[in-house]
Design a protein around this motif. Sequence first.
Motif, PDB file in Angstrom:
ATOM      1  N   GLY A  46       1.014  -0.749   0.432  1.00  0.00           N
ATOM      2  CA  GLY A  46       0.007   0.134   0.560  1.00  0.00           C
ATOM      3  C   GLY A  46       1.137   1.139   0.128  1.00  0.00           C
ATOM      4  N   THR A  47       1.727   0.846   0.763  1.00  0.00           N
ATOM      5  CA  THR A  47       2.762   2.549   0.486  1.00  0.00           C
ATOM      6  C   THR A  47       3.332   3.170  -0.328  1.00  0.00           C
ATOM      7  OG1 THR A  47       3.150   2.378   3.278  1.00  0.00           O
ATOM      8  CG2 THR A  47       4.739   3.334   2.113  1.00  0.00           C
ATOM      9  N   MET A  48       3.552   1.599  -1.195  1.00  0.00           N
ATOM     10  CA  MET A  48       5.048   2.003  -2.351  1.00  0.00           C
ATOM     11  C   MET A  48       4.157   2.093  -3.086  1.00  0.00           C
ATOM     12  SD  MET A  48       7.484  -1.367  -1.714  1.00  0.00           S
ATOM     13  CE  MET A  48       7.776  -1.408  -3.756  1.00  0.00           C
ATOM     14  N   PHE A  49       2.980   1.831  -3.547  1.00  0.00           N
ATOM     15  CA  PHE A  49       1.992   2.226  -4.624  1.00  0.00           C
ATOM     16  C   PHE A  49       1.512   3.211  -4.323  1.00  0.00           C
ATOM     17  CE2 PHE A  49       2.943  -2.540  -5.850  1.00  0.00           C
ATOM     18  CZ  PHE A  49       2.346  -2.307  -6.799  1.00  0.00           C
ATOM     19  N   ALA A  50       1.040   3.814  -3.247  1.00  0.00           N
ATOM     20  CA  ALA A  50       0.569   4.847  -3.126  1.00  0.00           C
ATOM     21  C   ALA A  50       1.773   5.981  -3.452  1.00  0.00           C
ATOM     22  CB  ALA A  50       0.166   4.878  -1.510  1.00  0.00           C
ATOM     23  N   GLY A  51       2.763   5.755  -2.664  1.00  0.00           N
ATOM     24  CA  GLY A  51       3.874   6.918  -3.342  1.00  0.00           C
ATOM     25  C   GLY A  51       3.837   6.639  -5.144  1.00  0.00           C
TER      26      GLY A  51
END
Length: 311
Positions: free
Chosen positions: A204-209
Motif C-alpha cells: 500500500g505504501t509503495m504503490f500509493a507513493g
Amino acid sequence: MSERSLPASDSPAPTTAALARGPLPILAAAVLWGTTGTASSLAPTSAPAAAIGSAGLVLGGLLLFLTGRGSLALLVRSGESTRWTLALGALAVAGYPLSFYPAVAQAGVAVATVITLGSAPVFAGLLAWLTGRVRPTARWFAATLAAVLGCAVLVLGSELTGGESAVRPAGVLLALLAGLSYSAYALIAERLIQRGHPSGAVMGTMFAGGGLAVLPVVLVAGTAWLATVEGALVALHLAVFTVFLAYRLFGNGLRHTPASVATTLTLAEPAVAALLGVVVVGERLPAVSWAGLAVLALGLAVLRAPAPRAP
C-alpha cells in the motif's frame, strides 16, 4: 535424531498449503494482470496509453494504502532506512507504467511484453545475487529459461510465422527498463515483508507513493477520457483488479516466495492474455504459439512443484 533437529535439506517437501500461501497467490495475480490488455483496448481512443496505466496506478495505489493494515504506521513510525527503502520502491513502481506503455508504442505489444516480462526474472535473480541475498539455483535457471523461451514463442508466434517486423531500439531499451523496474520493486517489497512488516502495508505504501509520482502524467495528458463510461470502467477495472487485488495477492505471495521465483511465475501473464484474446476477442493463435504456451506452462510447473527431498 528428533524431527526438530533434522537439517534443512531433510525437511519435508512443501505441502499443498505451502503452495497456496506462496506460488498460487502470485499466479492468481498474474491471471489478473493478464486482463490488462483486453481491458485497456476498450478505453476511448483519445486516452494516451501511459495515462491509462497511470490512472489505474493512482486509484489502485490509493485503495491499497487505505485498506493496507498498518500502512500509515509503517510510513510514520518506521526508521529512516525503511522510509528510504519505501521511497526507492515507490520510484520503481512509478517507473513501470512510465516505461512499459511507451515501450509498447515504440516496439509493439508483443515485443514489449516479451522483453519486459522475460527480462524481469533475470533482473530479479541478478539483483538478489548482487545484493548478497541468495545465489540463483540450477532449478531456477532451468525453469526461467523454459518460461522465457515459451513466453517469447507464445507472444511472437504470429510474427515468427508471418514475417519480420521493424522494432525501434528505443522501444527495446524502454522495455528493459520496465523489466528492471518491476524486478526492483518486487525485490524491495520482498525484503521489507521478510523483515516482518505487513505485506498489505508495504504494498500500500509503495504503490500509493508510485501513484503520487505518476499523477502529474495523468493531469498533463488530460482527464476528459475518464469522464466517459468506457474510460471510467476501464480505469476502475485496472485499479481494482490489476492493481489493488493483484498486488494484494502478490504481496501475500512474496511472504513465502523469493522475488526471483515470483517474477518467473508471473510469466503466466502473457499466457492468460493470449487465451483471453482467443476466448473473448476471437483471435486465433498459430500452432507455434500453442507450443510456446506448453513450454511456458512446463517451466512454471517445474518452478512451482515442491523440491525433491534429499536422501
